[in-house]
Motif scaffolding. Sequence first.
Motif, PDB file in Angstrom:
ATOM      1  N   ASN A 123       0.819  -1.213   0.000  1.00 22.11           N
ATOM      2  CA  ASN A 123       0.000   0.000   0.000  1.00 22.11           C
ATOM      3  C   ASN A 123       0.852   1.262   0.000  1.00 22.11           C
ATOM      4  O   ASN A 123       0.528   2.244  -0.672  1.00 22.11           O
ATOM      5  CB  ASN A 123      -0.932   0.007   1.212  1.00 22.11           C
ATOM      6  N   ASN A 127       0.817   3.903  -3.073  1.00 26.07           N
ATOM      7  CA  ASN A 127       0.388   5.264  -2.782  1.00 26.07           C
ATOM      8  C   ASN A 127       1.496   6.285  -3.049  1.00 26.07           C
ATOM      9  O   ASN A 127       1.294   7.264  -3.773  1.00 26.07           O
ATOM     10  CB  ASN A 127      -0.073   5.356  -1.326  1.00 26.07           C
ATOM     11  N   THR A 128       2.658   6.043  -2.463  1.00 30.63           N
ATOM     12  CA  THR A 128       3.707   7.067  -2.460  1.00 30.63           C
ATOM     13  C   THR A 128       4.508   7.097  -3.753  1.00 30.63           C
ATOM     14  O   THR A 128       4.866   8.165  -4.242  1.00 30.63           O
ATOM     15  CB  THR A 128       4.643   6.844  -1.255  1.00 30.63           C
ATOM     16  N   GLU A 132      -1.417   5.958  -6.121  1.00 32.51           N
ATOM     17  CA  GLU A 132      -2.691   5.269  -5.961  1.00 32.51           C
ATOM     18  C   GLU A 132      -3.335   5.680  -4.627  1.00 32.51           C
ATOM     19  O   GLU A 132      -2.642   5.909  -3.638  1.00 32.51           O
ATOM     20  CB  GLU A 132      -2.489   3.751  -5.986  1.00 32.51           C
ATOM     21  N   PRO A 133      -4.662   5.743  -4.552  1.00 32.95           N
ATOM     22  CA  PRO A 133      -5.342   6.183  -3.331  1.00 32.95           C
ATOM     23  C   PRO A 133      -5.475   5.072  -2.292  1.00 32.95           C
ATOM     24  O   PRO A 133      -6.560   4.817  -1.766  1.00 32.95           O
ATOM     25  CB  PRO A 133      -6.709   6.640  -3.843  1.00 32.95           C
ATOM     26  N   THR A 134      -4.373   4.391  -2.010  1.00 28.54           N
ATOM     27  CA  THR A 134      -4.388   3.315  -1.017  1.00 28.54           C
ATOM     28  C   THR A 134      -4.074   3.883   0.364  1.00 28.54           C
ATOM     29  O   THR A 134      -3.433   4.931   0.494  1.00 28.54           O
ATOM     30  CB  THR A 134      -3.356   2.239  -1.365  1.00 28.54           C
ATOM     31  N   ARG A 172      -8.452  10.823  -0.017  1.00 30.56           N
ATOM     32  CA  ARG A 172      -7.953   9.460   0.143  1.00 30.56           C
ATOM     33  C   ARG A 172      -6.483   9.302  -0.236  1.00 30.56           C
ATOM     34  O   ARG A 172      -5.747   8.560   0.412  1.00 30.56           O
ATOM     35  CB  ARG A 172      -8.813   8.488  -0.656  1.00 30.56           C
ATOM     36  N   LYS A 173      -6.037   9.987  -1.265  1.00 28.43           N
ATOM     37  CA  LYS A 173      -4.651   9.817  -1.699  1.00 28.43           C
ATOM     38  C   LYS A 173      -3.661  10.215  -0.606  1.00 28.43           C
ATOM     39  O   LYS A 173      -2.603   9.593  -0.450  1.00 28.43           O
ATOM     40  CB  LYS A 173      -4.376  10.624  -2.966  1.00 28.43           C
ATOM     41  N   ASP A 174      -3.971  11.252   0.162  1.00 28.09           N
ATOM     42  CA  ASP A 174      -3.047  11.750   1.181  1.00 28.09           C
ATOM     43  C   ASP A 174      -3.422  11.328   2.601  1.00 28.09           C
ATOM     44  O   ASP A 174      -2.712  11.660   3.551  1.00 28.09           O
ATOM     45  CB  ASP A 174      -2.967  13.281   1.119  1.00 28.09           C
ATOM     46  N   HIS A 176      -3.282   8.551   4.229  1.00 24.73           N
ATOM     47  CA  HIS A 176      -2.254   7.746   4.905  1.00 24.73           C
ATOM     48  C   HIS A 176      -1.211   8.640   5.569  1.00 24.73           C
ATOM     49  O   HIS A 176      -0.869   8.465   6.737  1.00 24.73           O
ATOM     50  CB  HIS A 176      -1.591   6.812   3.886  1.00 24.73           C
TER      51      HIS A 176
END
Length: 214
Positions: A123, A127-128, A132-134, A172-174, A176
């Motif tokens: 994930n 994402n990073t 991806e919006p995980t 959602r993308k940010d 995390h």
Amino acid sequence: MKREKIVELFRRLRELNPHPTTELDYTTPFELLVAVILSAQATDVGVNKATKKLFPVANTPEAILELGEDGLKRYISTIGLFNAKAKNVVATCRILVEQYGGEVPRSREALEALPGVGRKTANVVLNTAFGEPTIAVDTHIFRVSNRTGLARGETVRAVEDTLNKVVPDEFRKDAHHWLILHGRYVCKARRPDCPACAVNDLCAYRHKTVASAA
């Protein structure tokens, strides 16, 4: 937590930090993948100290394969579980070279099949590195989600599944990074800094700390 509060929570976190990112140092998806594998049960600061010396020497799967396990261990010996991590990183590099032309795959299934890579690591990379919006749930995010009432769950996967349902698409993308940084510096494990918390009034935590007397 109701949707209006969730939107306001992330709006405030975004206002404080419009462009959050990982605190691991990296310049390529492969460097990030290695750094995240090394970060298991270790601090980002400790990993960065090691990769600061490693990456100028070997920052591709081919270069790390040339180092071999023993050579890699010399660079990461200050990191916990370095023997197992060296074995996993070298095995991962071999797969990347043999199956993916030395590139980091962009699918969850392919990432999770790599040695030393679990769902959280996959994930983070998705994402990073790839946008991806995980949402990768670590101990910080697990704690913040349960304390605030944002996403309660008894397991990491339960919290991740709930976050994916309740976090609005625009955040959602940010999400995390906002949550992990909030947990690392404000909503800390032993004594959360509730007086300095930007989302204090939205939070459902029953044992909020108070400002100490001067």
